[in-house]
Design a protein around this motif. Structure first.
Motif, short mmCIF file in Angstrom:
data_model
loop_
_atom_site.label_atom_id
_atom_site.label_comp_id
_atom_site.label_asym_id
_atom_site.label_seq_id
_atom_site.Cartn_x
_atom_site.Cartn_y
_atom_site.Cartn_z
N LEU A 197 1.26 2.82 10.56
CA LEU A 197 2.11 2.29 9.39
C LEU A 197 1.57 0.54 9.30
N HIS A 198 1.69 -0.02 10.77
CA HIS A 198 1.49 -1.66 10.56
C HIS A 198 0.12 -1.85 10.12
N ASN A 199 -0.56 -1.15 10.73
CA ASN A 199 -2.23 -1.30 10.51
C ASN A 199 -2.72 -1.08 9.14
N MET A 200 -1.86 -0.06 8.40
CA MET A 200 -2.10 0.36 7.02
C MET A 200 -1.74 -0.90 6.17
N TYR A 201 -0.58 -1.36 6.43
CA TYR A 201 0.07 -2.57 5.77
C TYR A 201 -1.03 -3.63 5.74
N LYS A 202 -1.33 -4.05 6.90
CA LYS A 202 -2.07 -5.11 7.28
C LYS A 202 -3.53 -5.10 6.64
N LYS A 203 -4.05 -3.97 6.87
CA LYS A 203 -5.31 -3.72 5.98
C LYS A 203 -5.31 -3.49 4.67
N GLY A 206 0.66 -1.16 0.12
CA GLY A 206 0.11 -0.01 -0.07
C GLY A 206 0.93 1.35 -0.09
N PRO A 255 2.08 6.70 6.93
CA PRO A 255 1.79 7.16 7.92
C PRO A 255 2.91 7.55 8.93
N LYS A 282 1.94 -10.31 7.39
CA LYS A 282 1.17 -8.99 7.54
C LYS A 282 0.06 -9.03 6.99
N TYR A 295 -7.04 3.89 8.32
CA TYR A 295 -6.16 2.98 9.16
C TYR A 295 -5.31 3.71 10.28
N ARG A 324 -3.08 -5.02 2.67
CA ARG A 324 -3.05 -6.36 2.25
C ARG A 324 -4.51 -7.33 2.25
N SER A 325 -4.96 -7.21 3.43
CA SER A 325 -5.98 -7.94 3.72
C SER A 325 -7.24 -7.80 3.05
#
Lengths: 533, 97
Positions: free
Chosen positions: A341-347, A328, B93, B18, A338, A349-350
């Motif tokens: 950062l990590h939540n942005m990656y995970k969401k 993303g 972010p 991830k 989101y 991708r999911s």
């Protein structure tokens, strides 16, 4: 003159002879797309304006004598995991829905140099993960032989488009059978070359140690000509290899002579799960080659049952690593909401990946994780070494190996995805060829009682495409190319304009009613807006 | 031998991959993975003692070239694909608190 029924080589000859132009060839393909695409849905993107513009440019170069090759002016379709500058490359995934590559894949570049004209990008299983083209985010592709059946996968769009005569030929990619199995299901010819023969530069990676680009066409000659055009030793792909002893001369092998050729049939391929009709077709095709003077015998290949588990460990492991680039940030889909950062990656991708892709990323991450790496990943790589040795031993005795391309003909839509393991087992005859890096070709040998094509696979030793082409060509001389009813019906207007109008409209209606379950397909065919840049 | 994937394992794999899975997706992933691993365990029937793991089918190692730039500056084209950009850079972010 029925332009779209011609093979690439026939069409190229006519264009060189001035009997028709590149523009006419492209227009004929686009007209055929208009006729059958609603029933087949082989394409994700059709680039009408761009194709016509390129055709005009190519025609100029044909006229001034710069382009004299067999593929100049010939319309081609490209699997949507191969990058072409400024044309969307989606991998049939939501995560790449808006991605436009900034460069062109080496294989496609080589085709463009040869004067072939890309008319669009073909549908596929998402990131080439699947055997049916049903995991595409843009809707399923249907088999031109029977639109209630799958075209196979993952290069199902390429193979269906070639069978439906929407293009003269196509490129696909093959990681575990993704060119050979859909070629078999769609009654066309497809070859996975020796690993390293065609550059992977610009091919969006799935399992890098297994991925290979190859041609899909309506005869063996076309496949040889296309492979000659796309093969290259590319410094931009560190796994690209120099050619074998014969260089890139594959058309020289198109000789109708198999006298004395030693052909091995692995008896451990003829096991439970192999459809009786497929088996009979393969054995009678072997008989044909024997009657032509080949020495055919059965042998024990061994390790057959271990190829699929080893493959799924290796391919999933490599996929989990390769697909980590979709985050993303640099391209593709980013989730709108989101936190950090990590939540942005995970969401991202999911939401961006489909179920089968996530399944393989999870498995791949697991087998590479600390504590399981040795037990699964290294074990699979050791199994791969043993499988390679088994093939090496076989090629000491045989020039080529003959096998089914798939254990059955094309299954019905919706019958495969609910049991992934069962679907994976359908790759039993193709997967080991990728693990060992070998070339394999699938050619049609007939149809079953349901009217669906059966394909035979011929497997060669590494860099020994010549023998494989010779055996395939010799077999092909004994059999006329068969086209699906859908294609014949689409052409009735050409040969008999007024008389058949009624039957065509009835057929179109029938096709429209068959389309109902495929709600995505019509909207999903995208047309590139404003081709100019 | 049946494999059993615990909640902790699926959570951990989700972090490595991830991927954010819903409760239902987690249960499905567990079942899928258990089934696949049971199948993959058939590899244990094979004696691979002393076999070198084969990552590449041909004996090629590193491929070197001269360290010369052959492509031009593609930053504008590259950034055109960015979901968010700012000042000729990718926008992400906040990463450091």
């Amino acid at each position: 003159m029925d332009i779209t029924s011609m093979t690439a080589v026939e069409l190229g000859k006519r264009i060189q002879a001035g009997e028709l132009s590149a523009v006419e060839a492209v227009k004929a393909s686009l007209a055929q797309i208009d006729k059958v695409e609603a029933s087949v849905h082989g394409f994700v993107t059709v680039d009408r304006e761009g194709a016509l513009r390129r055709a005009e440019e190519v025609q100029k170069k044909i006229d001034d004598g710069t382009l004299t090759g067999p593929l100049a002016g010939v319309p081609a379709a490209i699997k949507d995991n191969l990058c072409i500058k400024d044309m969307p490359a989606t991998c049939s995934s939501r995560i790449l829905e808006n991605f436009k590559p900034t460069f062109t894949a080496e294989a496609v570049k080589n085709l463009e140099k040869a004067g072939a004209i890309v008319i669009g990008k073909t549908n596929m299983d998402e990131f080439a993960m699947g055997s049916t083209t049903e995991t595409s985010y843009f809707g399923v592709t249907r088999n031109p032989w029977n639109t209630e059946h799958v075209p196979g996968g993952s290069s199902g769009g390429s193979c269906a488009a070639v069978a439906a005569e929407e293009c003269a030929f196509a490129l696909g990619s093959d990681t575990g059978g993704s060119i050979r199995q859909p070629s078999c299901f769609c009654g066309v010819v497809g070859i996975k070359p020796t690993y390293g023969t065609v550059s992977r530069y610009g091919l969006i990676a799935y399992g890098s140690s297994l991925d290979q680009v190859g041609p899909v066409a309506r005869d063996v000659t076309d496949c040889a000509v296309i492979l000659e055009a796309i093969a290259s030793h590319d410094p931009k792909d560190s796994t690209s290899m120099p050619p074998g002893a014969g260089g890139y001369d594959f058309t020289g092998a198109l000789v109708d002579d198999v006298k004395g050729m030693r052909i091995g049939i692995p008896q451990d391929y003829f096991i439970e799960g192999l459809d009786q009709e497929v088996k009979e077709h393969i054995l009678s095709a072997a008989k044909v080659l024997e009657e032509k003077g080949a020495i055919v015998e059965e042998f024990d290949l061994s390790l057959v049952q271990y190829a699929i588990p080893a493959y799924y460990v290796i391919a999933s492991a490599e996929a989990s690593s390769n697909l980590s680039r979709f985050d993303g940030v640099k391209y593709g889909y980013r989730t709108p909401d989101y936190e950090g950062l990590h939540n942005m990656y995970k969401k991202s991708r999911s939401e961006g990946f489909g179920a089968e892709v996530k399944r393989r990323i999870m498995l791949g991450s697991f087998v590479l994780s600390s504590g399981y790496y040795d037990a699964y990943y290294l074990k699979a790589l050791k199994t791969k070494a043993l499988i390679k040795q088994a093939f090496d031993r076989a090629f000491e005795k045989y020039d080529v190996i003959l096998a089914p391309a798939a254990p059955t003909t094309a299954p019905k839509l919706g019958a495969s995805l609910n049991d992934p393991l069962k679907m994976y087992l359908g790759d039993i005859y193709t997967i080991s060829v990728n693990l060992a890096g070998l070339p394999g070709i699938s050619i049609p040998v007939g149809t079953d009682s349901k009217g669906l094509p059966v394909g035979m696979q011929i497997i060669g030793s590494c860099f020994d495409e010549a023998k494989l082409f010779r055996a395939a060509y010799a077999y092909e001389q004994t059999r006329a190319y068969e086209r699906p009813e859908l294609v014949k019906a689409s052409k009735e207007t050409v040969s008999n304009e007024t008389a058949s109008e009624e039957t065509v409209s009835v057929k179109a209606e029938k096709a429209a009613s068959e389309m109902k379950t495929n709600k995505l397909s019509d909207e999903a065919v995208r047309t590139m807006e404003g081709g100019d840049r | 031998m049946a494999n059993k994937i615990s909640d902790e394992t699926i959570e951990y794999v989700g972090i490595l991959a991830k991927l954010e899975l819903s409760e239902q997706e987690k249960e499905e992933a567990k079942a899928d993975m258990e089934k696949m691993l049971d199948y993959i365990d058939t590899l244990n029937e094979l004696d691979t003692e002393g076999i070198e793991p084969m990552s590449h089918v041909f004996p090629v190692s590193n491929v070197f070239r001269e360290d010369v730039v052959t492509n031009g500056d593609g930053s504008v084209d590259t950034l055109a694909n960015a979901p968010l950009k700012k000042d000729n850079s990718f926008k992400v972010p906040k990463t450091i608190g």
